[in-house]
Design an enzyme around this catalytic site. Structure first.
Site, PDB file in Angstrom:
ATOM      1  N   HIS A   1       1.231  -1.230   0.270  1.00  0.00           N
ATOM      2  CA  HIS A   1      -0.187   0.714   0.183  1.00  0.00           C
ATOM      3  C   HIS A   1       0.816   1.301  -0.251  1.00  0.00           C
ATOM      4  O   HIS A   1       0.258   2.562  -0.654  1.00  0.00           O
ATOM      5  CB  HIS A   1      -0.782  -0.259   1.494  1.00  0.00           C
ATOM      6  CG  HIS A   1      -2.262  -0.817   0.672  1.00  0.00           C
ATOM      7  ND1 HIS A   1      -2.826  -0.688   1.980  1.00  0.00           N
ATOM      8  CD2 HIS A   1      -2.162  -1.927   0.538  1.00  0.00           C
ATOM      9  CE1 HIS A   1      -4.300  -1.386   1.315  1.00  0.00           C
ATOM     10  NE2 HIS A   1      -3.385  -2.720   0.247  1.00  0.00           N
TER      11      HIS A   1
ATOM     12  N   ASP B   1       8.198   5.372  -0.028  1.00  0.00           N
ATOM     13  CA  ASP B   1       8.478   6.066   1.383  1.00  0.00           C
ATOM     14  C   ASP B   1       8.213   6.363   2.237  1.00  0.00           C
ATOM     15  O   ASP B   1       8.043   7.768   3.401  1.00  0.00           O
ATOM     16  CB  ASP B   1       8.276   7.371   0.543  1.00  0.00           C
ATOM     17  CG  ASP B   1       6.918   8.105   0.299  1.00  0.00           C
ATOM     18  OD1 ASP B   1       6.076   6.879   0.414  1.00  0.00           O
ATOM     19  OD2 ASP B   1       6.515   9.390   0.220  1.00  0.00           O
TER      20      ASP B   1
END
Length: 325
Positions: free
Chosen positions: A66, A74
């Site tokens: 996800h 990140d």
């Protein structure tokens, strides 16, 4: 001419003094001299947490997917806003678990407790290592993780666009192609559904409201459909769920593809991989050869891990995974 030389010199100096993380490619040895014990520290924490709860392994792997699929790898999925306008609070992320989130937080604390590593390792890299470790700990392949990511600074609810459980093959391929992931990559990454759960709302329509002419999805094995109706009646409890792999839900193996062959794919977006002739051959291959599936999965998740890598302008190494510095 003199002005041009000044500009060129300025650009050269900027290039020379920019942070290595902004220019360096991802590398398995990125932390070799920065935090040499990194992977051991993360592995030990994830192994402990996985032993405490069966939810941790699928929770960590889903968290990684996800994260990478929205704003790139990140750790933006871990940013929590006081106003709840963050990725975590998107309806598409409601399947994420606190157990997976907390396992990464614990790993970050452990990493930062090492003086050599303190404040030098991104949450994004810890999440990437943890995703590999839960796969390996549950019987899947042990692969090399590329490292050198920075943590993102932005997380918004509206930015979340993920595959839906009723997507057909064209919709799945189109979404994955945006990230240079092929149909084979998509089918291999879908194999992560070999463990984990799905709530009744994600597949309810396949049991009771498939189309205007057919109540139950005809691609469902009748016995499996009857079982699902027991677990998820028409008036189901919102927290009710079913294992994505009914046979070996705690192992990372190729059982997911065998289930698809038997009409026992839980989500519509799972079963379509077998009912559509364009992807059926890949499902058959992975179902018959687990090693081939593992190789394809490693290729795909490595490519996934390269999406949206941040630089020093839009990234940082977070001190706390849940908020920007």
């Amino acid at each position: 001419m003199e002005g041009l030389q000044v500009i060129l010199l300025s650009c050269l100096l900027t290039f020379l003094f920019i942070s290595p993380m902004a220019t360096a490619q991802l590398s398995p040895s990125y932390y070799a001299n920065i935090c040499p014990n990194l992977e051991t520290i993360v592995h030990d924490v994830i192994k402990q947490k996985s032993g405490e709860s069966v939810i941790v392994a699928p929770g960590v792997l889903r968290l990684y997917f996800h994260d990478c699929f929205v704003n790139g790898c990140d750790a933006s999925i871990m940013l929590i806003s006081p106003t709840q306008d963050d990725e975590w609070h998107s309806p598409d992320d409601m399947s994420l678990t606190a157990e997976g989130f907390n396992a990464i937080v614990s790993a970050k604390v452990a990493v930062d407790s090492d003086p050599q590593c303190n404040s030098k390792v991104s949450c994004a890299d810890i999440l990437a290592i943890a995703a590999r470790d839960v796969v390996s700990l549950k019987g899947g392949p042990l692969y090399t993780v590329e490292l050198g990511r920075l943590d993102g600074k932005i997380s918004t609810k509206d930015s979340v666009v993920l595959p839906h459980p009723n997507f057909d093959l064209d919709q799945l391929n189109a979404m994955f192609a945006k990230f240079n992931l092929t149909q084979t990559d998509m089918v291999a990454l879908s194999g992560a559904h070999t463990f984990g759960v799905a709530h009744c709302e994600k597949f309810w329509y396949r049991l009771y409201n498939y189309s205007s002419t057919v109540k139950t999805d005809p691609s469902l094995d009748p016995g499996f459909a009857a079982f699902l109706m027991q677990q998820c009646p028409q008036q189901y409890n919102p927290i009710s769920f079913v294992f994505l792999d009914a046979v070996n839900p705690l192992n990372f193996d190729n059982g997911y593809y065998v289930a698809l062959q038997q009409g026992r794919g839980l989500l519509g977006s799972d079963e379509v991989l077998y009912t559509d002739s364009r992807s059926k051959g890949t499902v058959d291959l992975f179902a018959s050869n687990q090693a081939t599936f593992y190789d394809a999965f490693v290729t795909a998740i490595t490519k996934l891990g390269r999406i949206g890598i941040k630089n020093t302008t839009d990234g940082e190494i977070r001190l706390d995974c849940s908020k920007v510095n």
